[in-house]
Design an enzyme around this catalytic site. Structure first.
Site, PDB file in Angstrom:
ATOM      1  N   HIS A  58      32.322  52.763  61.446  1.00  0.00           N
ATOM      2  CA  HIS A  58      32.432  53.910  60.536  1.00  0.00           C
ATOM      3  C   HIS A  58      33.219  53.489  59.299  1.00  0.00           C
ATOM      4  CE1 HIS A  58      33.618  57.776  58.905  1.00  0.00           C
ATOM      5  NE2 HIS A  58      32.587  58.282  59.567  1.00  0.00           N
TER       6      HIS A  58
ATOM      7  N   GLU B 258      35.498  54.835  57.738  1.00  0.00           N
ATOM      8  CA  GLU B 258      36.956  55.029  57.840  1.00  0.00           C
ATOM      9  C   GLU B 258      37.599  53.881  58.617  1.00  0.00           C
ATOM     10  OE1 GLU B 258      36.753  59.028  59.358  1.00  0.00           O
ATOM     11  OE2 GLU B 258      35.966  59.675  57.418  1.00  0.00           O
TER      12      GLU B 258
ATOM     13  N   GLY C 209      32.952  63.671  53.857  1.00  0.00           N
ATOM     14  CA  GLY C 209      34.076  64.597  53.761  1.00  0.00           C
ATOM     15  C   GLY C 209      34.332  65.105  52.354  1.00  0.00           C
TER      16      GLY C 209
ATOM     17  N   SER D 248      28.620  64.810  54.675  1.00  0.00           N
ATOM     18  CA  SER D 248      28.547  66.225  54.305  1.00  0.00           C
ATOM     19  C   SER D 248      27.225  66.870  54.693  1.00  0.00           C
ATOM     20  CB  SER D 248      28.839  66.412  52.809  1.00  0.00           C
ATOM     21  OG  SER D 248      30.139  65.923  52.512  1.00  0.00           O
TER      22      SER D 248
ATOM     23  N   ASN E  54      30.837  63.816  64.976  1.00  0.00           N
ATOM     24  CA  ASN E  54      31.943  62.853  64.952  1.00  0.00           C
ATOM     25  C   ASN E  54      33.199  63.667  64.703  1.00  0.00           C
ATOM     26  OD1 ASN E  54      33.804  60.866  64.455  1.00  0.00           O
ATOM     27  ND2 ASN E  54      32.877  60.153  62.535  1.00  0.00           N
TER      28      ASN E  54
ATOM     29  N   LYS F 118      36.222  62.764  64.747  1.00  0.00           N
ATOM     30  CA  LYS F 118      37.311  62.014  64.106  1.00  0.00           C
ATOM     31  C   LYS F 118      38.636  62.342  64.830  1.00  0.00           C
ATOM     32  CE  LYS F 118      34.595  61.942  59.942  1.00  0.00           C
ATOM     33  NZ  LYS F 118      34.547  61.837  58.500  1.00  0.00           N
TER      34      LYS F 118
ATOM     35  N   GLU G 223      25.583  56.214  55.942  1.00  0.00           N
ATOM     36  CA  GLU G 223      26.605  57.145  55.480  1.00  0.00           C
ATOM     37  C   GLU G 223      27.195  56.671  54.157  1.00  0.00           C
ATOM     38  OE1 GLU G 223      28.288  59.646  58.828  1.00  0.00           O
ATOM     39  OE2 GLU G 223      29.494  57.837  58.786  1.00  0.00           O
TER      40      GLU G 223
HETATM   41  P1  PGA Z   1      31.343  64.560  57.105  1.00  0.00           P
HETATM   42  O1  PGA Z   1      31.604  63.205  57.915  1.00  0.00           O
HETATM   43  O2  PGA Z   1      30.141  65.224  57.729  1.00  0.00           O
HETATM   44  O3  PGA Z   1      32.608  65.355  57.284  1.00  0.00           O
HETATM   45  O4  PGA Z   1      31.087  64.187  55.695  1.00  0.00           O
HETATM   46  C1  PGA Z   1      30.522  62.410  58.299  1.00  0.00           C
HETATM   47  C2  PGA Z   1      31.035  61.180  58.997  1.00  0.00           C
HETATM   48  O5  PGA Z   1      32.065  60.645  58.583  1.00  0.00           O
HETATM   49  O6  PGA Z   1      30.429  60.714  59.979  1.00  0.00           O
END
Ligand code: PGA
Length: 259
Positions: free
Chosen positions: A99, A101, A177, A217, A13, A15, A171
């Site tokens: 997601h 976010e 992140g 992560s 992803n 982003k 998630e």
């Molecule tokens: P990350 O993001 O691996 O940077 O923690 C995962 C995601 O948001 O899908």
């Protein structure tokens, strides 16, 4: 992972990172590092404007291209939005839906997520549906109830025959992140609970076949342990998916190869 019953899927992803002119170089590096994923399906979910470049760059590989969002409506007066049909028409296979976010910054609710899942399926896309709890919710001990509700709402009205197209990504928000990963056991517990919800609604055969990813992560250091869990069938990877060396190592972990 359980390769006997379901597909392992490693999805990046990106982003809001990378510009279209970087895609070709990324793809070349990844293809060199990860020439043939034997078992797992690999996906890169990229910003809308990078999709044509990604489709071109990965054309001759087994890497599928995904989007990071869609609008829930089929078409119409929604200035600035992108529909599932537009993506399917380009040759996009997957789309991330719900997601955290999107939920946090753009007010997406479980109901919106459900509408988007219906839209994606109607257009022939494969939705990667994200669910997850916040740290406060985990500490309150409501994780499993919350995830159950998120999954049930996301899948409301989805007929059994469409379930083979659905991927669920667990998630935990506190792990995204942040460098904090859920332990393999914590992640598997929730992925198992998600499979139980699907089993109750669709039966054992469908539940056994659904791919459930972990995200938050995941990196080249922890992927192998997470993917060794019976109910974790892949990963949705943010930060580490932007660096071909790291992403290739996660793909290798899913294939249980050493590179
Ligand atoms: P990350 O993001 O691996 O940077 O923690 C995962 C995601 O948001 O899908």
């Amino acid at each position: 992972m359980n390769r006997k019953y379901r597909k392992t899927i490693i999805a990046g992803n990106w982003k809001m990172n990378m510009v279209a002119s970087q895609v070709k170089h990324f793809a070349e590096e990844l293809k060199t590092l990860s020439p043939r994923a034997k078992w797992c399906e690999t996906v890169v979910c990229v910003p809308f404007v990078n999709i044509p470049a990604a489709l071109k760059a990965f054309k001759d590989s087994r890497v599928a291209v995904g989007a990071e969002n869609i609008n829930e409506n089929e078409k119409g007066a929604y200035t600035g939005e992108i529909s599932a049909n537009m993506l399917a028409d380009l040759g996009v296979k997957y789309v991330i839906i719900g997601h955290s976010e999107r939920r946090q910054y753009y007010g997406e609710s479980d109901i919106t997520v459900n509408k988007k899942v219906h839209s994606a399926l109607k257009a022939g896309l494969y939705p990667i549906v994200c669910v997850g709890e916040s740290l406060e919710q985990r500490e309150l001990g409501v994780t499993l109830e919350l995830i159950t509700l998120q999954v049930r709402t996301a899948l409301a009205g989805i007929p059994a025959e469409k379930m083979r197209r659905i991927v669920i990504a667990y998630e935990p928000i506190w792990a995204i992140g942040t460098g904090k990963t859920a332990t393999a056991e914590q992640a598997n517990e929730v992925c198992n609970a998600i499979r139980t919800v699907i089993r109750k609604n669709y039966g054992a055969r469908i539940a056994r076949a659904v791919t459930i990813q972990y995200g938050g992560s995941m990196n080249e250091g922890n992927a192998r342990e997470l993917l060794a869990q019976p109910d974790i069938d892949g990963g949705l990877i943010g930060g580490a998916s932007l660096i071909p060396e790291k992403f290739a190592k996660i793909i290798a972990a899913a294939n249980q190869d050493v590179i």
